[in-house]
Design an enzyme around this catalytic site. Sequence first.
Site, PDB file in Angstrom:
ATOM      1  CB  CYS A 284      81.264 -67.173 -25.113  1.00  0.00           C
ATOM      2  SG  CYS A 284      81.360 -65.522 -25.830  1.00  0.00           S
TER       3      CYS A 284
ATOM      4  CG  HIS B 149      96.121 -74.413 -66.053  1.00  0.00           C
ATOM      5  ND1 HIS B 149      95.428 -73.505 -66.830  1.00  0.00           N
ATOM      6  CD2 HIS B 149      95.719 -75.649 -66.462  1.00  0.00           C
ATOM      7  CE1 HIS B 149      94.656 -74.156 -67.679  1.00  0.00           C
ATOM      8  NE2 HIS B 149      94.816 -75.459 -67.476  1.00  0.00           N
TER       9      HIS B 149
ATOM     10  CB  SER C   8      78.804 -70.531 -19.303  1.00  0.00           C
ATOM     11  OG  SER C   8      79.179 -71.156 -20.510  1.00  0.00           O
TER      12      SER C   8
END
Length: 543
Positions: free
Chosen positions: A487, A156, A438
Amino acid sequence: MVYANKWNDKTIVNTKTPKNKQQQFILTDDEIITLANWAKLIEDHYQKPMDIEWAKDGITNTLFITQARPETVHQMRDKNIHIEYKLLEKGTILSQGNAVGSKIKVGKACFLKSPKNAGSLAPNTIIVTDTITPDWDPLLKQVTGIVTNKGGRTSHAAIVARELGVPAIVGCRNATTTITNGETITISCSQGKTGYIYQGELAFKEEKIDFSNIKMPATEVKMILADPENAFSLSFYPNNGVGLLRMEFIITHNVKVHPMALVNFDQVKNTSVKKEIEKITKNYANKHDYFVETLSQGIATIAATFYPKEVIVRLSDFKTNEYANLIGGKYFEPKEENPMLGFRGASRYYNNLYKAGFALECEAIKKVREHMGLTNLKVMIPFCRTLEEGKKVVATMAENGLKQNENGLEIYTMVEIPSNVILAEKFAEIFDGFSIGSNDLTQLTLGIDRDSELMGKLFDENNEAAKKMIKMAIQSARKTQTKIGLCGQAPSDFPEFAAFLVNEGIDSISFNPDALLQGIENINKAENSLKIENEANDFIFYK
C-alpha cells in the site's frame, strides 16, 4: 402533516413534530428487511432496475407497495464512462446538506419562495429556497443547480434533480440565511453524501474516463479507502477489491468519541464533554452500542459496495496524540514524547489501557461479518513489533469472537517495521497475509521522521536500503506461500518502482483512488517489459 384532529374532518394541518417522534426510528429492522426482499422480488420479476414506492398504514402498521416502474435515471448511462468532478481549490463553506448527483457547478444564487416569482432565469442560476413541490418542475429544467433548506434524499427536489441531471443540495436547514441572494456560489456534490455550498467561484475540473479501454494487469490492483460516502462511486473503477480500509477515518468523522470514554463514561470529568457524549449517544441504551453500530455501518458500507471482492480493514492505528483529540480522549491517553514510535497499533489491543476499546472494534467487525454476512471482510493488524505480540493479538481477537479461519476469517499484518521483514517467515506462521506499508518501512529503515520538514528530502522509497527490505519481504512471502501486497503512493508516482515490485513477484498493489489509473498504467508497462525480457531469455536459451 396530519389530518385535523376532528371527527370526519379531512383538512390537512401541519404540526410541530414532537421530540420523541424526532428521535424515533421510522421503521423496524424487520420492516426494512421485508421492504428489501420485496424490492428484490420485484426487480427479479421485471428483470431490470425498478423505481419502487412504498407506504405504511398509520393505523394498521401494514406495509404496502404503491408503485413500481422502470428506473430511468441510471439505466441509459454507459457504465464504462465515468465523469469525475474535482475541486482544485478550497473555499469558505456557506452551507451543507445532502448531495444529489456528483457534479460541481458555479452560478448566481436566486432566492425564490414560489415558482410564480421566477420571471426569466439566467442559464447560470442556482435556485435557493426553503422547499420544492411538484409545481416547481417546469422551472427546474432551466437552472444550473438547486439548494433547499428542507428535504432529504427522497424528497421531491432530490427525485426531480436526479431525473433532470441537475446537481442539488437538499436539507441544508440554513441556506437561505447563510447565502446572499445574487451572489456567486459553487455547489459541489462530488465529495460523497454531503454536498457543500462554497462562497464565490472555485476552480474545478471535469474529466471523462472510459473504463472500457483499461486493461487490468496480472498483478492485482486494489484500492486504499477511508470514507464510506465515496465507496459506491469508486467501486465502478477497475479494481480487485480494497487492499486497505482505514478505520481511523470512520472513527474520527462518524463515531467522534473515544471508545474508552464510552466504556468508562464515569471517568470523564469535564461536564461539557459528558453532555456532548450524552447528546451523541442519546438514542442508544448502552453507550458502547453506539460505537459498535456506527463503526460497523461505516465498514459495512465499503464491504457491501465491493462484495464479493475482498476488503481488508486495518484495525485502528491512531497515535496517542491523535486518540486524545477524540471526544473524551484526553482522559484515557498517556502523553508521549514520540507517539510515532510509542503506544500504537498491536501494542494497544491487549493492553488494559485500551483492551476494552479494542473489544468494541472486534464486536463491530464481527457484526459486519456474521450479522450482515459480509464475509469478504478481512482484518489487518498494524505495527506488530514482535512474534509474541502477534500471537497475543490473535488470541485477544479470538476472546472477542474473531477466531482465525472460523467462517473464513483471515488475519493479515502490516509489514512496516524492520523486524517484520527480518522475521517474515516466522510471522507467516501466525498471519494469513502481509501488506507492506512502504511509508513506515522506509521511515524506520532510513531513520527518518517522514513528517519532518527538515528531513523530508531524504525520505525516498526508491532508496536502495528501503527497496532491499521490500525485496526481502516479498521473497520470504513467496517462500512461505503467503499472500503479500503493498500500500503506497510510490508505484503510481514512479514507474520504475512499479516495475521493481512486478519483477519481484508481488501479489497486489493498493492505490489511493486519485492514483489508481496511473498505477494500473505503470503496472501494465512493467508486466509488458517483463514479458518481452522473459521471451528474449527463452529465445537465447532455446538457441
